[in-house]
Enzyme design. Structure first.
Site: not given
Length: 250
Positions: A160-161, A156-158
């Site tokens: 967005a980033k 999930a973080y990847a």
């Protein structure tokens, strides 16, 4: 004050109460910038502004949830009202979830997306008219080495980033005509998460650190913050739409 490269410039930093945000705010203030520090926990930003007193820095602390567009608009307006202009923006705030991709939930994605990609977009849109009025300026957004490398547990973080990196390239193309530069920093630094990792899993942390070409994890202020100073200043005035990999040779 240790320098004057950014004297007279006002720079807003999100997520400025700790880690990379704090280090960046300190580095900017030490080069003469008037720094607006914002975060969800205002007391943390207040504490960093208090640190400015030791070297004569100028700062303003504001509470802001970057996932809320109205909150972002109010924060940018307050910053400009206080200092009279806005010359730079550093989008550091972002929430993170560590979970296997197969188990990632909608709530995980919403948290990372809204605090990361959408928060960055909201801040950029709110800052745009003020940066144009200042005759241009510099925006620095933060990517993540976990996204570039595709590390497990960061799905999930990847998402967005990496969206932030795409957004930054588009903004660089569209806003370059106004003299606005937009770049991304991908850091490896001793953030609170890294400090926790080093305490709870010292062997894995040491192995990770030894895998870096420089054999050390970056310092939030001297390694990451000072590089952001260069991006905000005119020193790298011809760099836009690019990603600066501050990973110690990962």
């Amino acid at each position: 004050m240790t320098g004057t490269r950014l004297a007279g410039k006002t720079v807003l930093v999100t997520g400025a109460g700790q880690g990379i945000g704090r280090g960046t705010a300190l580095a900017l203030a030490k080069e003469g910038a008037q720094v607006v520090l914002c975060g969800r926990t205002k007391s943390k930003c207040d504490a960093v502004v208090d640190e400015f007193e030791s070297f004569g820095g100028v700062g303003l602390s504001l509470a802001c949830d970057v996932a809320n567009r109205a909150d972002v608009d109010r924060t940018v307006a307050a910053a400009v009202e206080h200092f009279g202009a806005l010359d730079g923006l550093v989008n550091n705030a972002a929430g993170s979830v560590h979970r296997l991709l197969a188990d990632t939930t909608d709530e995980d994605v919403d948290l990372c997306w809204n605090t990361g990609a959408m928060g960055t977009l909201y801040m950029m849109q709110a800052a745009l008219p003020h940066l144009r009025e200042s005759g241009g300026g510099s925006i620095v957004n933060f990517g993540s080495s976990t996204a570039v490398m595709g590390n497990a547990m960061f799905g999930a973080y990847a998402m967005a980033k990496e969206a932030i990196r795409g957004l930054s390239r588009v903004a660089a193309r569209e806003w370059g005509r106004y003299g606005i530069r937009v770049n991304v920093v991908v850091p490896v630094a001793m953030s609170p998460a890294s400090e926790d990792f080093s305490r709870t899993q010292p062997d894995r942390f040491e192995a990770m650190q030894n895998s870096l070409a420089l054999r050390r994890v970056g310092d939030c202020e001297s390694d990451i913050g000072r590089a952001v100073v260069a991006l905000i200043s005119d020193d790298l005035g011809y760099l836009t739409g690019d990603t600066l990999m501050l990973t110690g040779g990962m």
